[in-house]
Design a protein around this motif. Structure first.
Motif, PDB file in Angstrom:
ATOM      1  N   CYS A 133       0.826  -1.224   0.080  1.00 16.63           N
ATOM      2  CA  CYS A 133       0.177   0.172  -0.040  1.00 16.63           C
ATOM      3  C   CYS A 133       0.814   1.197   0.041  1.00 16.63           C
ATOM      4  CB  CYS A 133      -0.834   0.024   1.214  1.00 16.63           C
ATOM      5  SG  CYS A 133      -1.928   1.429   1.237  1.00 16.63           S
ATOM      6  N   ALA A 136      -0.113   4.206   0.957  1.00 13.28           N
ATOM      7  CA  ALA A 136      -0.404   5.202   2.027  1.00 13.28           C
ATOM      8  C   ALA A 136       0.738   5.249   2.980  1.00 13.28           C
ATOM      9  CB  ALA A 136      -1.670   4.959   2.456  1.00 13.28           C
ATOM     10  N   CYS A 158       1.230   2.548   6.345  1.00 10.47           N
ATOM     11  CA  CYS A 158       0.405   1.110   5.926  1.00 10.47           C
ATOM     12  C   CYS A 158       1.388  -0.052   5.527  1.00 10.47           C
ATOM     13  CB  CYS A 158      -0.921   1.427   4.995  1.00 10.47           C
ATOM     14  SG  CYS A 158      -1.759  -0.045   4.800  1.00 10.47           S
ATOM     15  N   CYS A 209      -4.269  -0.259  -0.415  1.00  8.64           N
ATOM     16  CA  CYS A 209      -4.816  -1.659   0.033  1.00  8.64           C
ATOM     17  C   CYS A 209      -6.435  -1.435   0.342  1.00  8.64           C
ATOM     18  CB  CYS A 209      -4.316  -2.026   1.533  1.00  8.64           C
ATOM     19  SG  CYS A 209      -4.980  -0.827   2.900  1.00  8.64           S
ATOM     20  N   SER A 210      -6.821  -0.225   0.246  1.00  6.29           N
ATOM     21  CA  SER A 210      -8.415  -0.123   0.439  1.00  6.29           C
ATOM     22  C   SER A 210      -8.920   1.320   0.139  1.00  6.29           C
ATOM     23  CB  SER A 210      -8.531  -0.235   2.073  1.00  6.29           C
ATOM     24  OG  SER A 210      -7.806   0.804   2.920  1.00  6.29           O
ATOM     25  N   CYS A 233      -7.617   4.065   2.931  1.00  7.09           N
ATOM     26  CA  CYS A 233      -6.106   4.462   2.568  1.00  7.09           C
ATOM     27  C   CYS A 233      -5.996   5.417   1.477  1.00  7.09           C
ATOM     28  CB  CYS A 233      -5.158   3.308   2.314  1.00  7.09           C
ATOM     29  SG  CYS A 233      -4.382   2.671   3.741  1.00  7.09           S
TER      30      CYS A 233
HETATM   31 ZN    ZN Z   1      -3.106   0.832   3.156  1.00  9.39          ZN
END
Ligand code: ZN
Length: 177
Positions: free
Chosen positions: A137, A139, A142, A158-159, A162
């Motif tokens: 990721c 971010a 993270c 990842c999401s 983030c």
């Molecule tokens: Zn992340």
């Protein structure tokens, strides 16, 4: 070109296991592993808590793949794992996937079957997209990994959480300057 079919279920399962077993705040308890397997459609056999150690080891084994700086190193890792893990490819037809490949010998238990499927699905992703679809990721702070099996393939987080956090931070930084 189909990038989000049956094959991606092993890729998503690999990501979920690596995050559960190696990321900050990941939950690799037996209950979490049981959920992870069901969520990723590995419900061919009931999860046995005695196998939890096997799954945790496999998560740690796959982590370096998502951190690989270049294709040669990634190929070397996947190739050595494919030699190590007994494979016995065969066709199977059952719900919810229809006709598809199985990679582990038919007599294998769930951990081995999980290893074979995740490994082959990651190898297939690399054949199609190199390392452009997997990573850690982007971010700040993270350490979760991701894999992108979407058509566009532009994912770096990842999401959504983030991605949003990073976009807001970048927006504020632009405003300040
Ligand atoms: Zn992340």
């Amino acid at each position: 070109m189909r990038v989000s079919g049956y094959r991606s279920h092993g890729v998503a399962a690999a990501v979920a296991l690596v995050n559960a077993t190696t990321s900050t705040g990941g939950d690799d308890s037996a209950d979490a592993l049981r959920r992870l397997l069901r969520d990723n459609q590995f419900f061919w056999q009931e999860f046995d808590p005695r196998d939890a150690g096997d799954f945790r080891r496999w998560g740690r084994t796959l982590r370096p793949f998502f951190e690989m700086p270049g294709i040669e190193a990634a190929m070397a890792l996947l190739n050595s794992l494919m030699l190590e893990i007994p494979m016995h490819p065969h066709l199977a037809e059952h719900e919810p996937h229809g006709l598809h490949m199985h990679y582990a010998p038919p007599s294998s238990g769930l951990p081995h079957r999980f290893r074979a499927t995740t490994l082959m699905n990651l190898a297939e992703l690399v054949v199609e997209h190199g390392l452009t679809r997997t990573g850690v990721c982007a971010a700040d702070g993270c350490d979760r990994v991701y894999a992108d099996t979407s058509r566009a393939g532009r994912r770096r987080f990842c999401s959504d959480a983030c991605a949003n956090r990073t976009n807001v931070a970048a927006f504020r930084a632009r405003h300040r300057s």
